[in-house]
Scaffold this motif. Structure first.
Motif, PDB file in Angstrom:
ATOM      1  N   GLU A   1       0.825  -1.211   0.000  1.00  0.00           N
ATOM      2  CA  GLU A   1       0.000   0.000   0.000  1.00  0.00           C
ATOM      3  C   GLU A   1       0.857   1.257   0.000  1.00  0.00           C
ATOM      4  OE1 GLU A   1      -3.685   2.088   2.484  1.00  0.00           O
ATOM      5  OE2 GLU A   1      -2.793   0.213   3.215  1.00  0.00           O
TER       6      GLU A   1
ATOM      7  N   LEU B   1       3.510   1.575  -7.915  1.00  0.00           N
ATOM      8  CA  LEU B   1       3.210   0.150  -7.946  1.00  0.00           C
ATOM      9  C   LEU B   1       3.359  -0.429  -9.360  1.00  0.00           C
ATOM     10  CD1 LEU B   1       2.537  -2.093  -6.022  1.00  0.00           C
ATOM     11  CD2 LEU B   1       0.104  -1.711  -6.450  1.00  0.00           C
ATOM     12  N   ASP B   2       2.972   0.320 -10.368  1.00  0.00           N
ATOM     13  CA  ASP B   2       3.137  -0.175 -11.741  1.00  0.00           C
ATOM     14  C   ASP B   2       4.617  -0.337 -12.089  1.00  0.00           C
ATOM     15  OD1 ASP B   2       0.442  -0.355 -12.192  1.00  0.00           O
ATOM     16  OD2 ASP B   2       0.276   1.568 -13.247  1.00  0.00           O
TER      17      ASP B   2
ATOM     18  N   GLU C   1       2.019   1.856  -3.441  1.00  0.00           N
ATOM     19  CA  GLU C   1       0.890   2.315  -4.257  1.00  0.00           C
ATOM     20  C   GLU C   1       0.592   3.780  -3.987  1.00  0.00           C
ATOM     21  OE1 GLU C   1      -3.450   0.570  -5.598  1.00  0.00           O
ATOM     22  OE2 GLU C   1      -2.709   0.112  -3.589  1.00  0.00           O
ATOM     23  N   ARG C   2       0.685   4.208  -2.725  1.00  0.00           N
ATOM     24  CA  ARG C   2       0.455   5.616  -2.380  1.00  0.00           C
ATOM     25  C   ARG C   2       1.472   6.530  -3.074  1.00  0.00           C
ATOM     26  NH1 ARG C   2      -1.812   6.544   2.955  1.00  0.00           N
ATOM     27  NH2 ARG C   2      -3.375   4.928   3.352  1.00  0.00           N
TER      28      ARG C   2
END
Length: 420
Positions: free
Chosen positions: A63, A71-72, A66-67
């Motif tokens: 997470e 993440l990609d 991702e924040r």
């Protein structure tokens, strides 16, 4: 190197010095610059230290990435490791525990998000280098502080004044040593030692990670991360002064030590030992946790492994560093004019999470996974094979309510998403 210090009050940006350009240091630079602060990261290595073995992301660490909007980028560099096999001396698989790719529950021995440390470091650096100042080949040799600023003295003879010094300099942190009492031992030793290096990949090296148990509380792991390279890990249970001291010796002596400890191990030991000298790196360490009652003193604060190393056996070392940087940056960004409050909040908010991930490491269970006798190894493999046949690891992972960080929730973003 010089630093100009603001007064740390009101809306003025803080001048922050981060000692250490690893995962936590770079993640902190990412969030603090987006909070409007001026960040300098000093790294003692002469260039970005984008090396090291395979690491993983779990739970709140996923997470946190991702924040950051990364993440990609992480997904594009993932290592294909679908599971972990336990093998015998002939390389025959006795049991295999697959990764949990359901998107629910808990990760197993291998994570859905496996990545080489170097690739993760490069991703974090690309995301932070344009906003933070990076200085390589320099370390913080000492510092002093007062109510207004902290003055850092660097290995190149220069010095600078800053509002805040962050020690993100790893489990052997020199910054931590300077702020803790002289009689404080921050290490919880687990009685386990590890060395790892790379060897050329051969046709029989699959994407499944192999784990081979050796009598005497020893273990060999092999995992392959690209078409040409394979990672080798030697792990052993040993509580001796020689084992604890070897990690500070020259690499050649470390390699002789590990070769002697595994001389009779069988399986692919000869191949792995032969590959030591031509490996691009060789790393030897004692497995420890860092546990201290405080993470800050005045205008100096610790982050990542320097503050709360959970050990590789927690599965949350990298995730812990990313989460800790997220929390520390958030508190600084929200309280730039009140550092005592920011640092106190950092401790109170993050401590439950750190306690949870460190508590995942049970030395008794680790010893069960590193048996001393052949009979105990055979029993372990038989029980594991039965559990895998009944799909116990898969079902237990899928139906777990939480991953290793428990139910602890990642706080709000350290900086508004519009600035990310």
């Amino acid at each position: 190197m010089t630093g100009s210090s603001g007064d740390g009050s009101g809306g003025r940006p803080l001048r922050v010095l981060v000692a250490g350009g690893g995962t936590a240091g770079q993640a902190l630079a990412f969030w603090l610059t987006r909070g409007g602060h001026r960040v300098t990261v000093v790294e003692r290595f002469p260039a970005l230290r984008a090396t090291g073995a395979q690491v993983d992301l779990r739970g709140q660490g996923i997470e946190a990435v991702e924040r950051m909007g990364l993440l990609d980028a992480v997904r594009s560099e993932l290592v294909d490791e679908p599971g972990v096999a336990f093998v015998d001396a002939r390389g025959r698989t006795k049991a295999t525990i697959m990764a949990n790719t359901s998107g629910q529950g808990r990760q197993t021995l291998t994570s859905e998000y496996e990545i080489m440390r170097g690739d993760l470091i490069r991703i974090l650096h690309a995301a932070s280098k344009d906003d933070a100042e990076y200085v390589f080949g320099v370390s913080v040799d000492g510092f002093e502080q007062d109510g207004q600023n902290v003055t850092a003295h660097f290995s190149d003879g220069s010095s600078g004044a800053y509002d805040l010094l962050v020690g993100a300099d790893g489990q052997g942190s020199r910054i931590r040593r300077a702020i803790l009492p002289a009689d404080c031992d921050p290490y919880r030793r687990l009685g386990i030692h590890m060395a790892y290096w790379f060897v050329p990949r051969v046709a029989s090296d699959s994407n499944i990670r192999d784990t081979y148990m050796v009598p005497g509380g020893r273990q060999i792991m092999r995992r392959s991360h690209n078409p040409t390279e394979t990672q080798v890990y030697f792990v052993m249970r040993e509580e001796s002064e020689e084992a604890s001291a070897i990690h500070r010796e020259p690499v050649e002596r470390q390699q002789r030590f590990w070769a002697s400890r595994f001389r009779d191990a069988g399986w692919q030991t000869e191949r792995f030992v032969a590959g030591m000298r031509s490996s691009p790196f060789f790393y030897s360490q004692e497995i420890v946790q860092v546990r201290t009652g405080t993470w800050s003193k005045g205008r100096v604060v610790l982050a990542g492994d320097a503050a709360h190393c959970a050990s590789p056996y927690s599965g949350m070392g990298i995730s812990g560093g990313l989460v800790g940087a997220h929390v520390l940056a958030g508190e600084i960004n929200r309280h730039p004019g009140d550092l005592p409050t920011a640092l106190a909040n950092y401790d109170s908010v993050l401590r439950p999470f750190v306690d949870a991930i460190q508590g995942e490491v049970n030395p008794r269970l680790l010893r069960l996974g590193m048996p001393k006798t052949r009979r105990a190894i055979d029993a372990f493999q038989a029980v594991t094979a039965l559990a895998c046949f009944l799909r116990v690891p898969d079902l237990a992972a899928r139906f777990s309510k939480h991953d290793r960080g428990g139910s602890w929730q990642l706080p709000e973003n350290p900086a508004p998403m519009s600035t990310v």
